[in-house]
Design a protein around this motif. Structure first.
Motif, PDB file in Angstrom:
ATOM      1  N   VAL A   8      22.791   6.713  26.442  1.00 28.62           N
ATOM      2  CA  VAL A   8      23.966   5.892  26.713  1.00 28.62           C
ATOM      3  C   VAL A   8      23.560   4.426  26.787  1.00 28.62           C
ATOM      4  O   VAL A   8      22.395   4.110  27.037  1.00 28.62           O
ATOM      5  CB  VAL A   8      24.695   6.318  28.013  1.00 28.62           C
ATOM      6  CG1 VAL A   8      25.259   7.704  27.862  1.00 28.62           C
ATOM      7  CG2 VAL A   8      23.783   6.249  29.206  1.00 28.62           C
ATOM      8  N   ALA A   9      24.507   3.553  26.578  1.00 32.15           N
ATOM      9  CA  ALA A   9      24.250   2.109  26.595  1.00 32.15           C
ATOM     10  C   ALA A   9      23.589   1.700  27.905  1.00 32.15           C
ATOM     11  O   ALA A   9      23.843   2.301  28.954  1.00 32.15           O
ATOM     12  CB  ALA A   9      25.555   1.345  26.417  1.00 32.15           C
ATOM     13  N   GLY A  10      22.762   0.686  27.859  1.00 36.46           N
ATOM     14  CA  GLY A  10      22.054   0.208  29.043  1.00 36.46           C
ATOM     15  C   GLY A  10      22.983  -0.330  30.119  1.00 36.46           C
ATOM     16  O   GLY A  10      24.135  -0.650  29.870  1.00 36.46           O
ATOM     17  N   GLY A  22      29.342  -1.882  31.616  1.00 34.08           N
ATOM     18  CA  GLY A  22      29.202  -1.141  32.866  1.00 34.08           C
ATOM     19  C   GLY A  22      30.176  -0.012  33.067  1.00 34.08           C
ATOM     20  O   GLY A  22      29.784   1.108  33.381  1.00 34.08           O
ATOM     21  N   ASN A  23      31.460  -0.267  32.884  1.00 34.80           N
ATOM     22  CA  ASN A  23      32.448   0.783  33.129  1.00 34.80           C
ATOM     23  C   ASN A  23      32.280   1.936  32.150  1.00 34.80           C
ATOM     24  O   ASN A  23      32.396   3.098  32.526  1.00 34.80           O
ATOM     25  CB  ASN A  23      33.866   0.219  33.054  1.00 34.80           C
ATOM     26  CG  ASN A  23      34.154  -0.727  34.201  1.00 34.80           C
ATOM     27  OD1 ASN A  23      33.612  -0.579  35.281  1.00 34.80           O
ATOM     28  ND2 ASN A  23      34.995  -1.706  33.957  1.00 34.80           N
ATOM     29  N   LYS A  24      31.981   1.630  30.886  1.00 30.75           N
ATOM     30  CA  LYS A  24      31.762   2.671  29.881  1.00 30.75           C
ATOM     31  C   LYS A  24      30.502   3.459  30.223  1.00 30.75           C
ATOM     32  O   LYS A  24      30.490   4.683  30.156  1.00 30.75           O
ATOM     33  CB  LYS A  24      31.643   2.049  28.492  1.00 30.75           C
ATOM     34  CG  LYS A  24      31.480   3.040  27.369  1.00 30.75           C
ATOM     35  CD  LYS A  24      31.527   2.314  26.036  1.00 30.75           C
ATOM     36  CE  LYS A  24      31.279   3.146  24.825  1.00 30.75           C
ATOM     37  NZ  LYS A  24      31.629   4.489  24.788  1.00 30.75           N
ATOM     38  N   ASN A  28      30.269   7.435  31.267  1.00 28.19           N
ATOM     39  CA  ASN A  28      29.399   8.390  30.572  1.00 28.19           C
ATOM     40  C   ASN A  28      28.497   9.121  31.556  1.00 28.19           C
ATOM     41  O   ASN A  28      28.285  10.326  31.438  1.00 28.19           O
ATOM     42  CB  ASN A  28      28.543   7.693  29.514  1.00 28.19           C
ATOM     43  CG  ASN A  28      29.333   7.270  28.302  1.00 28.19           C
ATOM     44  OD1 ASN A  28      30.358   7.850  27.979  1.00 28.19           O
ATOM     45  ND2 ASN A  28      28.858   6.258  27.611  1.00 28.19           N
ATOM     46  N   ILE A  29      27.966   8.401  32.534  1.00 30.75           N
ATOM     47  CA  ILE A  29      27.075   8.998  33.524  1.00 30.75           C
ATOM     48  C   ILE A  29      27.820  10.062  34.340  1.00 30.75           C
ATOM     49  O   ILE A  29      27.264  11.106  34.670  1.00 30.75           O
ATOM     50  CB  ILE A  29      26.486   7.914  34.462  1.00 30.75           C
ATOM     51  CG1 ILE A  29      25.494   7.044  33.698  1.00 30.75           C
ATOM     52  CG2 ILE A  29      25.846   8.514  35.692  1.00 30.75           C
ATOM     53  CD1 ILE A  29      24.227   7.743  33.292  1.00 30.75           C
ATOM     54  N   ARG A  30      29.079   9.820  34.664  1.00 33.47           N
ATOM     55  CA  ARG A  30      29.854  10.781  35.463  1.00 33.47           C
ATOM     56  C   ARG A  30      30.020  12.121  34.755  1.00 33.47           C
ATOM     57  O   ARG A  30      30.252  13.135  35.396  1.00 33.47           O
ATOM     58  CB  ARG A  30      31.230  10.201  35.798  1.00 33.47           C
ATOM     59  CG  ARG A  30      31.170   9.152  36.869  1.00 33.47           C
ATOM     60  CD  ARG A  30      32.568   8.707  37.312  1.00 33.47           C
ATOM     61  NE  ARG A  30      32.446   7.453  38.013  1.00 33.47           N
ATOM     62  CZ  ARG A  30      32.711   6.258  37.488  1.00 33.47           C
ATOM     63  NH1 ARG A  30      33.149   6.153  36.242  1.00 33.47           N
ATOM     64  NH2 ARG A  30      32.557   5.155  38.200  1.00 33.47           N
ATOM     65  N   GLU A  31      29.911  12.116  33.432  1.00 29.74           N
ATOM     66  CA  GLU A  31      30.074  13.342  32.645  1.00 29.74           C
ATOM     67  C   GLU A  31      28.778  14.142  32.558  1.00 29.74           C
ATOM     68  O   GLU A  31      28.781  15.261  32.049  1.00 29.74           O
ATOM     69  CB  GLU A  31      30.561  12.997  31.236  1.00 29.74           C
ATOM     70  CG  GLU A  31      31.890  12.276  31.198  1.00 29.74           C
ATOM     71  CD  GLU A  31      33.024  13.089  31.792  1.00 29.74           C
ATOM     72  OE1 GLU A  31      33.079  14.306  31.534  1.00 29.74           O
ATOM     73  OE2 GLU A  31      33.840  12.523  32.538  1.00 29.74           O
ATOM     74  N   CYS A  32      27.679  13.602  33.057  1.00 28.94           N
ATOM     75  CA  CYS A  32      26.364  14.252  32.927  1.00 28.94           C
ATOM     76  C   CYS A  32      26.089  15.191  34.101  1.00 28.94           C
ATOM     77  O   CYS A  32      26.535  14.961  35.207  1.00 28.94           O
ATOM     78  CB  CYS A  32      25.251  13.199  32.899  1.00 28.94           C
ATOM     79  SG  CYS A  32      25.325  12.115  31.477  1.00 28.94           S
ATOM     80  N   GLU A  66      23.435  -0.190  41.092  1.00 26.57           N
ATOM     81  CA  GLU A  66      24.704  -0.067  40.380  1.00 26.57           C
ATOM     82  C   GLU A  66      25.266   1.348  40.463  1.00 26.57           C
ATOM     83  O   GLU A  66      26.468   1.538  40.623  1.00 26.57           O
ATOM     84  CB  GLU A  66      24.549  -0.509  38.921  1.00 26.57           C
ATOM     85  CG  GLU A  66      24.267  -1.985  38.752  1.00 26.57           C
ATOM     86  CD  GLU A  66      25.341  -2.893  39.332  1.00 26.57           C
ATOM     87  OE1 GLU A  66      26.541  -2.529  39.301  1.00 26.57           O
ATOM     88  OE2 GLU A  66      24.987  -3.985  39.819  1.00 26.57           O
ATOM     89  N   LEU A  67      24.404   2.355  40.384  1.00 26.31           N
ATOM     90  CA  LEU A  67      24.862   3.735  40.528  1.00 26.31           C
ATOM     91  C   LEU A  67      25.383   3.985  41.948  1.00 26.31           C
ATOM     92  O   LEU A  67      26.418   4.639  42.128  1.00 26.31           O
ATOM     93  CB  LEU A  67      23.748   4.716  40.177  1.00 26.31           C
ATOM     94  CG  LEU A  67      23.348   4.765  38.697  1.00 26.31           C
ATOM     95  CD1 LEU A  67      22.112   5.642  38.512  1.00 26.31           C
ATOM     96  CD2 LEU A  67      24.493   5.234  37.828  1.00 26.31           C
ATOM     97  N   ALA A  68      24.681   3.450  42.946  1.00 21.13           N
ATOM     98  CA  ALA A  68      25.123   3.616  44.339  1.00 21.13           C
ATOM     99  C   ALA A  68      26.460   2.920  44.573  1.00 21.13           C
ATOM    100  O   ALA A  68      27.353   3.470  45.229  1.00 21.13           O
ATOM    101  CB  ALA A  68      24.063   3.086  45.301  1.00 21.13           C
TER     102      ALA A  68
END
Length: 92
Positions: A8-10, A22-24, A28-32, A66-68
């Motif tokens: 996924v994009a950085g 960031g939002n994209k 994407n991370i939420r789907e993993c 950013e994830l937190a």
């Protein structure tokens, strides 16, 4: 068993607030089911770094923060919905 890796994009500083992609990225991370975090630890003048310099520890800290912050935003949204639902139930 099979495993699929998706690149996924950085993520950049401020992504949780909408900076960069960031939002994209966060969507994407939420789907993993799992995250593999690969950090750049080499200099190459042909490969540009978003911050201008390679600093693996900084990059790890930025992504972790950013994830937190994104998780916190999701919890706050959910908490607001629960409070609203609870208030509606009391009014019935």
């Amino acid at each position: 068993a099979t495993m699929e890796f998706v690149d996924v994009a950085g993520l950049v500083k401020g992504a949780s607030g909408g900076e960069g992609l960031g939002n994209k990225f966060l969507a994407n991370i939420r789907e993993c089911d799992a995250i593999v975090h690969v950090v750049r630890c080499f200099d190459d003048e042909n490969v540009i770094h978003v911050d201008g310099t390679v600093d693996p520890l900084r990059d790890i800290e930025v992504i972790s923060l950013e994830l937190a912050l994104s998780d916190l935003e999701q919890v706050e949204k959910r908490l607001g919905k629960v409070r609203k639902d609870k208030k509606a139930d009391k009014n019935e």
